[in-house]
Motif scaffolding. Structure first.
Motif, PDB file in Angstrom:
ATOM      1  N   GLU A 293       9.045   9.196  -6.272  1.00  7.36           N
ATOM      2  CA  GLU A 293       9.295  10.507  -5.676  1.00  7.36           C
ATOM      3  C   GLU A 293       8.060  11.173  -5.070  1.00  7.36           C
ATOM      4  N   HIS A 294       6.965  10.420  -4.899  1.00 13.64           N
ATOM      5  CA  HIS A 294       5.748  10.984  -4.303  1.00 13.64           C
ATOM      6  C   HIS A 294       5.255  10.171  -3.112  1.00 13.64           C
ATOM      7  N   ILE A 295       6.019   9.195  -2.665  1.00 15.93           N
ATOM      8  CA  ILE A 295       5.599   8.324  -1.575  1.00 15.93           C
ATOM      9  C   ILE A 295       5.812   9.014  -0.231  1.00 15.93           C
ATOM     10  N   LEU A 296       4.715   9.140   0.515  1.00 15.35           N
ATOM     11  CA  LEU A 296       4.801   9.641   1.888  1.00 15.35           C
ATOM     12  C   LEU A 296       5.042   8.484   2.856  1.00 15.35           C
ATOM     13  N   ALA A 297       4.444   7.341   2.557  1.00 15.87           N
ATOM     14  CA  ALA A 297       4.592   6.145   3.390  1.00 15.87           C
ATOM     15  C   ALA A 297       4.177   4.938   2.563  1.00 15.87           C
ATOM     16  N   THR A 298       4.689   3.794   2.958  1.00 15.82           N
ATOM     17  CA  THR A 298       4.296   2.544   2.324  1.00 15.82           C
ATOM     18  C   THR A 298       4.417   1.438   3.360  1.00 15.82           C
ATOM     19  N   ASP A 299       3.614   0.411   3.205  1.00 14.92           N
ATOM     20  CA  ASP A 299       3.750  -0.769   4.044  1.00 14.92           C
ATOM     21  C   ASP A 299       3.401  -1.979   3.204  1.00 14.92           C
ATOM     22  N   THR A 300       3.942  -3.105   3.578  1.00 15.55           N
ATOM     23  CA  THR A 300       3.801  -4.331   2.822  1.00 15.55           C
ATOM     24  C   THR A 300       3.394  -5.474   3.737  1.00 15.55           C
ATOM     25  N   LEU A 301       2.469  -6.269   3.260  1.00 10.06           N
ATOM     26  CA  LEU A 301       2.047  -7.489   3.930  1.00 10.06           C
ATOM     27  C   LEU A 301       2.352  -8.631   2.982  1.00 10.06           C
TER      28      LEU A 301
ATOM     29  N   LEU B  29       0.849  -1.183   0.000  1.00 12.04           N
ATOM     30  CA  LEU B  29       0.000   0.000   0.000  1.00 12.04           C
ATOM     31  C   LEU B  29       0.886   1.235   0.000  1.00 12.04           C
ATOM     32  N   TYR B  30       0.604   2.163  -0.896  1.00 10.95           N
ATOM     33  CA  TYR B  30       1.351   3.414  -1.001  1.00 10.95           C
ATOM     34  C   TYR B  30       0.455   4.577  -0.610  1.00 10.95           C
ATOM     35  N   ALA B  31       0.958   5.488   0.204  1.00 11.32           N
ATOM     36  CA  ALA B  31       0.320   6.774   0.475  1.00 11.32           C
ATOM     37  C   ALA B  31       1.149   7.799  -0.274  1.00 11.32           C
ATOM     38  N   VAL B  32       0.519   8.532  -1.193  1.00 16.87           N
ATOM     39  CA  VAL B  32       1.259   9.474  -2.025  1.00 16.87           C
ATOM     40  C   VAL B  32       0.738  10.897  -1.852  1.00 16.87           C
ATOM     41  N   ASP B  33       1.598  11.858  -2.176  1.00 14.34           N
ATOM     42  CA  ASP B  33       1.316  13.268  -1.918  1.00 14.34           C
ATOM     43  C   ASP B  33       0.604  13.994  -3.056  1.00 14.34           C
ATOM     44  N   ARG B  34       0.166  13.248  -4.067  1.00  8.14           N
ATOM     45  CA  ARG B  34      -0.564  13.869  -5.177  1.00  8.14           C
ATOM     46  C   ARG B  34      -1.480  12.829  -5.811  1.00  8.14           C
ATOM     47  N   PRO B  35      -2.553  13.266  -6.465  1.00  5.51           N
ATOM     48  CA  PRO B  35      -3.361  12.310  -7.218  1.00  5.51           C
ATOM     49  C   PRO B  35      -2.533  11.738  -8.363  1.00  5.51           C
ATOM     50  N   LEU B  36      -2.599  10.432  -8.546  1.00  5.49           N
ATOM     51  CA  LEU B  36      -1.800   9.792  -9.587  1.00  5.49           C
ATOM     52  C   LEU B  36      -2.427   9.943 -10.972  1.00  5.49           C
ATOM     53  N   GLY B  37      -3.748  10.071 -11.024  1.00  9.15           N
ATOM     54  CA  GLY B  37      -4.426  10.283 -12.299  1.00  9.15           C
ATOM     55  C   GLY B  37      -4.326   9.121 -13.260  1.00  9.15           C
ATOM     56  N   LEU B  38      -4.266   7.899 -12.747  1.00  5.92           N
ATOM     57  CA  LEU B  38      -4.050   6.745 -13.624  1.00  5.92           C
ATOM     58  C   LEU B  38      -5.340   6.196 -14.236  1.00  5.92           C
ATOM     59  N   GLY B  39      -6.419   6.203 -13.503  1.00 10.22           N
ATOM     60  CA  GLY B  39      -7.686   5.716 -14.037  1.00 10.22           C
ATOM     61  C   GLY B  39      -7.769   4.206 -14.142  1.00 10.22           C
TER      62      GLY B  39
ATOM     63  N   GLY C 191      -7.792   0.468 -15.410  1.00 12.70           N
ATOM     64  CA  GLY C 191      -6.937  -0.288 -16.313  1.00 12.70           C
ATOM     65  C   GLY C 191      -5.447  -0.038 -16.147  1.00 12.70           C
ATOM     66  N   ALA C 192      -5.062   0.792 -15.179  1.00 12.16           N
ATOM     67  CA  ALA C 192      -3.630   1.058 -14.964  1.00 12.16           C
ATOM     68  C   ALA C 192      -2.906  -0.245 -14.630  1.00 12.16           C
ATOM     69  N   SER C 193      -1.664  -0.320 -15.034  1.00 15.67           N
ATOM     70  CA  SER C 193      -0.846  -1.501 -14.755  1.00 15.67           C
ATOM     71  C   SER C 193       0.023  -1.255 -13.524  1.00 15.67           C
ATOM     72  N   ALA C 194       0.633  -2.306 -13.021  1.00 16.75           N
ATOM     73  CA  ALA C 194       1.578  -2.161 -11.910  1.00 16.75           C
ATOM     74  C   ALA C 194       2.736  -1.258 -12.324  1.00 16.75           C
ATOM     75  N   GLU C 195       3.188  -1.373 -13.568  1.00 18.63           N
ATOM     76  CA  GLU C 195       4.266  -0.518 -14.049  1.00 18.63           C
ATOM     77  C   GLU C 195       3.860   0.946 -14.011  1.00 18.63           C
ATOM     78  N   ASP C 196       2.599   1.231 -14.383  1.00 12.45           N
ATOM     79  CA  ASP C 196       2.085   2.600 -14.320  1.00 12.45           C
ATOM     80  C   ASP C 196       2.149   3.124 -12.890  1.00 12.45           C
ATOM     81  N   VAL C 197       1.738   2.282 -11.936  1.00 17.78           N
ATOM     82  CA  VAL C 197       1.736   2.685 -10.527  1.00 17.78           C
ATOM     83  C   VAL C 197       3.164   2.929 -10.057  1.00 17.78           C
ATOM     84  N   HIS C 198       4.069   2.001 -10.333  1.00 18.46           N
ATOM     85  CA  HIS C 198       5.463   2.165  -9.902  1.00 18.46           C
ATOM     86  C   HIS C 198       6.047   3.478 -10.429  1.00 18.46           C
ATOM     87  N   ALA C 199       5.785   3.792 -11.695  1.00 24.77           N
ATOM     88  CA  ALA C 199       6.315   5.026 -12.282  1.00 24.77           C
ATOM     89  C   ALA C 199       5.661   6.263 -11.663  1.00 24.77           C
ATOM     90  N   ALA C 200       4.352   6.200 -11.420  1.00 26.14           N
ATOM     91  CA  ALA C 200       3.629   7.369 -10.911  1.00 26.14           C
ATOM     92  C   ALA C 200       3.951   7.689  -9.452  1.00 26.14           C
TER      93      ALA C 200
END
Length: 181
Positions: free
Chosen positions: A167-175, A143-153, A155-164
């Motif tokens: 440099e905008h991650i405020l926090a992240t955690d992994t299970l 889970l990523y908490a980011v400081d701006r809307p990603l605007g992906l809409g 059908g976005a892919s994991a690659e889209d998320v990683h790129a977006a």
């Protein structure tokens, strides 16, 4: 077996060459210093994911809950990736545009949340389905908490998320959950 599962969940040495990078190398599973805390009432860190959440066992969306979303979060994004898939990192779930006040996700998405495309070519969750006899695979719910809307809409892919999120991650955690057939 438990020691092997713990070793595979915490270290990149158990991962295959993925081509997209080992999702396990992005830091420790739980990083309380970042604030954000991700968990599931269905399974605990490093434990087996119940059969009903697997692709062939019912394909139910696993419930996830989180706390301590940092101030300034504009959007949450969620990925579930299997770095142990034979062909490289395999994406099982992409959800973007999750409102920052949301504290849980399951089969009912929060208003505004968007489903991305997984590597089965479908929108939404497609559960674990490792090859029979391939041993336990690790499923990284991040889970990523980011400081701006990603605007992906939708059908976005994991690659889209990683790129977006770069440099905008405020926090992240992994299970990390485990599954084998």
């Amino acid at each position: 077996m438990a020691d092997q599962a713990r070793d595979r969940a915490t270290g990149p040495e158990g991962a295959r060459d993925t081509g997209r990078g080992d999702v396990s190398s992005a830091g420790p599973s739980h990083s309380p210093a970042s604030g954000l805390e991700l968990r599931s009432p269905a399974f605990s860190e490093g434990a087996s994911i119940p059969q009903r959440y697997s692709r062939q066992g019912g394909n139910e969306v696993p419930p996830l809950e989180w706390t301590r979303v940092p101030e300034g979060t504009e959007e949450l994004a969620l990925l579930c990736e299997d770095p142990d898939a034979p062909g490289g990192v395999f994406t099982h779930w992409v959800v973007t545009s999750i409102p920052p006040e949301t504290a849980r996700i399951d089969d009912a998405l929060s208003a505004g949340a968007e489903l991305g495309q997984n590597d089965f070519g479908e929108l939404g969750w497609s559960g674990p389905q490792p090859p029979v006899g391939d041993g336990e695979h690790r499923y990284f719910f991040r889970l990523y908490a980011v400081d701006r809307p990603l605007g992906l809409g939708e059908g976005a892919s994991a690659e889209d998320v990683h790129a977006a999120v770069d440099e905008h991650i405020l926090a992240t955690d992994t299970l990390v959950g485990l599954f084998a057939r």
